[in-house]
Design a protein around this motif. Structure first.
Motif, PDB file in Angstrom:
ATOM      1  N   ILE A 202       0.856  -1.200   0.000  1.00  0.00           N
ATOM      2  CA  ILE A 202       0.000   0.000   0.000  1.00  0.00           C
ATOM      3  C   ILE A 202       0.893   1.251   0.000  1.00  0.00           C
ATOM      4  O   ILE A 202       0.686   2.192  -0.760  1.00  0.00           O
ATOM      5  CB  ILE A 202      -0.914   0.040   1.252  1.00  0.00           C
ATOM      6  CG1 ILE A 202      -1.780  -1.223   1.333  1.00  0.00           C
ATOM      7  CG2 ILE A 202      -1.784   1.285   1.271  1.00  0.00           C
ATOM      8  CD1 ILE A 202      -2.327  -1.501   2.731  1.00  0.00           C
ATOM      9  N   LYS A 205       2.690   2.286  -3.166  1.00  0.00           N
ATOM     10  CA  LYS A 205       1.831   2.933  -4.162  1.00  0.00           C
ATOM     11  C   LYS A 205       1.762   4.448  -3.924  1.00  0.00           C
ATOM     12  O   LYS A 205       1.604   5.222  -4.852  1.00  0.00           O
ATOM     13  CB  LYS A 205       0.424   2.313  -4.104  1.00  0.00           C
ATOM     14  CG  LYS A 205      -0.316   2.491  -5.404  1.00  0.00           C
ATOM     15  CD  LYS A 205      -1.550   1.662  -5.505  1.00  0.00           C
ATOM     16  CE  LYS A 205      -2.245   2.013  -6.827  1.00  0.00           C
ATOM     17  NZ  LYS A 205      -3.536   1.417  -6.956  1.00  0.00           N
ATOM     18  N   SER A 213       1.476   3.172   6.735  1.00  0.00           N
ATOM     19  CA  SER A 213       0.640   2.096   7.314  1.00  0.00           C
ATOM     20  C   SER A 213       1.328   1.465   8.522  1.00  0.00           C
ATOM     21  O   SER A 213       0.678   1.159   9.527  1.00  0.00           O
ATOM     22  CB  SER A 213       0.353   1.026   6.264  1.00  0.00           C
ATOM     23  OG  SER A 213      -0.315   1.600   5.179  1.00  0.00           O
ATOM     24  N   ASP A 245      -5.616   1.328   4.922  1.00  0.00           N
ATOM     25  CA  ASP A 245      -5.683   1.954   3.591  1.00  0.00           C
ATOM     26  C   ASP A 245      -5.585   0.941   2.456  1.00  0.00           C
ATOM     27  O   ASP A 245      -5.272   1.313   1.324  1.00  0.00           O
ATOM     28  CB  ASP A 245      -4.543   2.983   3.447  1.00  0.00           C
ATOM     29  CG  ASP A 245      -4.991   4.390   3.835  1.00  0.00           C
ATOM     30  OD1 ASP A 245      -6.214   4.610   3.966  1.00  0.00           O
ATOM     31  OD2 ASP A 245      -4.109   5.260   4.017  1.00  0.00           O
ATOM     32  N   ILE A 246      -5.850  -0.328   2.745  1.00  0.00           N
ATOM     33  CA  ILE A 246      -5.671  -1.360   1.707  1.00  0.00           C
ATOM     34  C   ILE A 246      -6.555  -1.081   0.478  1.00  0.00           C
ATOM     35  O   ILE A 246      -6.211  -1.449  -0.647  1.00  0.00           O
ATOM     36  CB  ILE A 246      -5.916  -2.778   2.279  1.00  0.00           C
ATOM     37  CG1 ILE A 246      -5.343  -3.835   1.337  1.00  0.00           C
ATOM     38  CG2 ILE A 246      -7.375  -3.040   2.580  1.00  0.00           C
ATOM     39  CD1 ILE A 246      -5.259  -5.225   1.924  1.00  0.00           C
ATOM     40  N   LYS A 248      -6.790   1.505  -1.057  1.00  0.00           N
ATOM     41  CA  LYS A 248      -6.074   2.360  -2.019  1.00  0.00           C
ATOM     42  C   LYS A 248      -5.474   1.549  -3.161  1.00  0.00           C
ATOM     43  O   LYS A 248      -5.083   2.108  -4.189  1.00  0.00           O
ATOM     44  CB  LYS A 248      -4.966   3.148  -1.309  1.00  0.00           C
ATOM     45  CG  LYS A 248      -5.508   4.340  -0.539  1.00  0.00           C
ATOM     46  CD  LYS A 248      -4.388   5.213  -0.036  1.00  0.00           C
ATOM     47  CE  LYS A 248      -4.957   6.419   0.720  1.00  0.00           C
ATOM     48  NZ  LYS A 248      -3.893   7.142   1.436  1.00  0.00           N
ATOM     49  N   LEU A 249      -5.371   0.230  -2.941  1.00  0.00           N
ATOM     50  CA  LEU A 249      -4.820  -0.614  -4.011  1.00  0.00           C
ATOM     51  C   LEU A 249      -5.686  -0.550  -5.276  1.00  0.00           C
ATOM     52  O   LEU A 249      -5.191  -0.757  -6.375  1.00  0.00           O
ATOM     53  CB  LEU A 249      -4.702  -2.075  -3.532  1.00  0.00           C
ATOM     54  CG  LEU A 249      -3.624  -2.346  -2.475  1.00  0.00           C
ATOM     55  CD1 LEU A 249      -3.678  -3.791  -2.008  1.00  0.00           C
ATOM     56  CD2 LEU A 249      -2.220  -2.024  -2.989  1.00  0.00           C
ATOM     57  N   HIS A 273     -11.779   4.521  -1.063  1.00  0.00           N
ATOM     58  CA  HIS A 273     -10.858   3.507  -0.529  1.00  0.00           C
ATOM     59  C   HIS A 273     -11.303   2.838   0.784  1.00  0.00           C
ATOM     60  O   HIS A 273     -11.045   1.650   0.953  1.00  0.00           O
ATOM     61  CB  HIS A 273      -9.404   4.033  -0.456  1.00  0.00           C
ATOM     62  CG  HIS A 273      -9.112   4.905   0.715  1.00  0.00           C
ATOM     63  ND1 HIS A 273      -9.280   6.260   0.692  1.00  0.00           N
ATOM     64  CD2 HIS A 273      -8.656   4.608   1.954  1.00  0.00           C
ATOM     65  CE1 HIS A 273      -8.939   6.766   1.865  1.00  0.00           C
ATOM     66  NE2 HIS A 273      -8.556   5.776   2.647  1.00  0.00           N
TER      67      HIS A 273
END
Ligand SMILES: [Fe+2]
Length: 425
Positions: A202, A205, A213, A245-246, A248-249, A273
């Motif tokens: 994450i 990116k 994170s 924030d996974i 956001k992938l 997200h």
């Protein structure tokens, strides 16, 4: 009282004592030793030993001994066929001096046993298994063994055998529990490593927030521990922090890395997200229940102005409130390409102003207490200081800032109370 009645009462007493010894949860070797002493004492025997079979065949292990040298036991062995002979009843207990015995074990070891003054050999048979042998010397009085004596010895030997058998079962259960625990620990470690790998993915990116994170996981853990959560819950919230924030992938990299002010369209795309994170995490069987919901609600606010669902105070899970604070704190205290991080005074001001609106005052107070403990040197570890850099929390004003913030938030009439929250809505 007749002598035989006295003897009977004495024998019953000894058996009762033996039973108590065996069901007690004391030391195993001590149990066997005491049981053997009871047996020797009941019949006034000079010497004896309890030896245990350690495998299907092979050497015997001495568990308790009285009046005999230890060296004899190292050379005693029992073979599978000899055990079978005991089990089939072909041979039972044996008198060492009976040279006509068909007992193979006795025939092989007769001279050695006789030389040590052993007169009787009794097998301990429990649930179709020879657990071990009891070796006994002659009576101190020099009298021969009577049939009653044999009965007493058989009963007591059975008791000792059951004690050894039960101990083995308990050991096996403990061993399996230990193996299960090891497998469980390994699985947990694999899960944790996988989670951290995702957290790193994450953060890669988002080029502006390297390590974000990981830091949110760490702060969340510190806050939860300060709030008195159990170790299991603390581990859960740490993982929730790593994964918050996974979602956001699935958001385009250009949007994540866009400059500070993005237009409404891009902003709504980015704001997908938390819900996307929930969709990713919900099908996974996590060891901790609230991880998907924490990801979903980490941008909710107490005043209902957050997203995705506009929840208010009590509708927001406490875990999401913790991760939300950790997330914002990290955003305020790290440099971005378009701005420097904020001073600690500024951050404390923000936390005070937004407690009851964006943040839960109890969560902010817990974080402030954890920081104050580090600043005052009340904890060995300097986990927050290490993340923020040594100089960030230096300065005489820092403890005062934190103490004042805690005092304000812990006042009974602080705005982060239920009545105030209702009013704000
Ligand atoms: Fe987020």
């Amino acid at each position: 009282m007749e002598l035989s009645t006295q003897k009977l009462i004495h024998t019953f007493g000894a058996l009762a004592d033996l039973g108590q010894e065996i069901v007690g949860n004391g030391d195993f070797t001590e149990m066997v030793r005491t049981s053997m002493h009871l047996l020797l004492g009941t019949l006034a025997l000079r010497r004896g030993a309890v030896i245990e079979c350690s495998g299907p065949s092979g050497p015997l292990k001495c568990v308790a001994v009285w009046g005999l040298g230890d060296q004899m036991f190292s050379s005693l062995e029992i073979e599978e066929a000899e055990k079978q002979a005991f089990l089939s009843g072909e041979v039972a207990e044996s008198l060492v001096k009976n040279s006509c015995s068909t007992n193979g074990f006795l025939n092989r070891h007769r001279d050695k046993l006789a030389a040590e003054g052993i007169e009787l050999v009794f097998p301990m048979i429990v649930r179709g298994e020879v657990t071990g042998l009891v070796l006994l010397g002659g009576k101190a009085s020099g009298e021969e063994f009577s049939n009653d004596d044999f009965e007493t010895i058989r009963a007591m030997v059975r008791h000792i055998g059951v004690g050894i058998h039960t101990h083995r079962l308990i050991e096996q259960v403990a061993q399996r529990a230990e193996e299960n625990r090891r497998v469980y620990d390994e699985l947990r470690a694999i899960y944790r490593d996988t989670v951290r790998a995702f957290a790193a993915a994450i953060d890669i990116k988002d080029k502006y927030t390297q390590g974000h994170s990981e830091r949110v996981g760490k702060y969340s853990e510190i806050i939860a521990r300060e709030m008195g959560w159990s170790e299991e819950e603390v581990e859960g919230i740490q993982i929730a922090g790593y994964l918050h924030d996974i979602g956001k992938l699935i958001v385009d990299r250009d949007i994540i890395n866009a400059p500070y002010n993005i237009d409404a369209k891009l902003s709504s795309e980015l704001n997908r997200h938390p819900a996307a994170g929930y969709e990713i995490l919900a099908p996974i069987r996590h060891p901790y229940a609230d991880i998907p919901l924490t990801a979903k609600y980490h941008h909710e606010r107490l005043d209902g102005r957050g997203y995705p669902d506009g929840l208010t105070d009590e509708q927001i899970p406490l875990g999401a409130k913790i991760v939300s604070l950790a997330d914002s704190f990290d955003a305020m205290t790290t440099d971005r390409p378009y701005r420097r991080r904020r001073s600690f005074e500024d951050v404390v001001r923000d936390l005070r102003e937004n407690s009851g609106k964006q943040f839960d005052g109890k969560v902010v107070a817990a974080f402030a207490r954890a920081m104050l403990k580090e600043v005052k040197g009340e904890t060995k570890e300097r986990r927050i200081t290490k993340v923020l850099g040594k100089s960030y929390l230096e300065g005489e004003h820092v403890p005062t800032l934190l103490s004042d913030l805690i005092a304000d938030l812990e006042k009974p009439n602080h705005k982060d109370t239920k009545s105030q929250t209702v009013k704000m809505n």
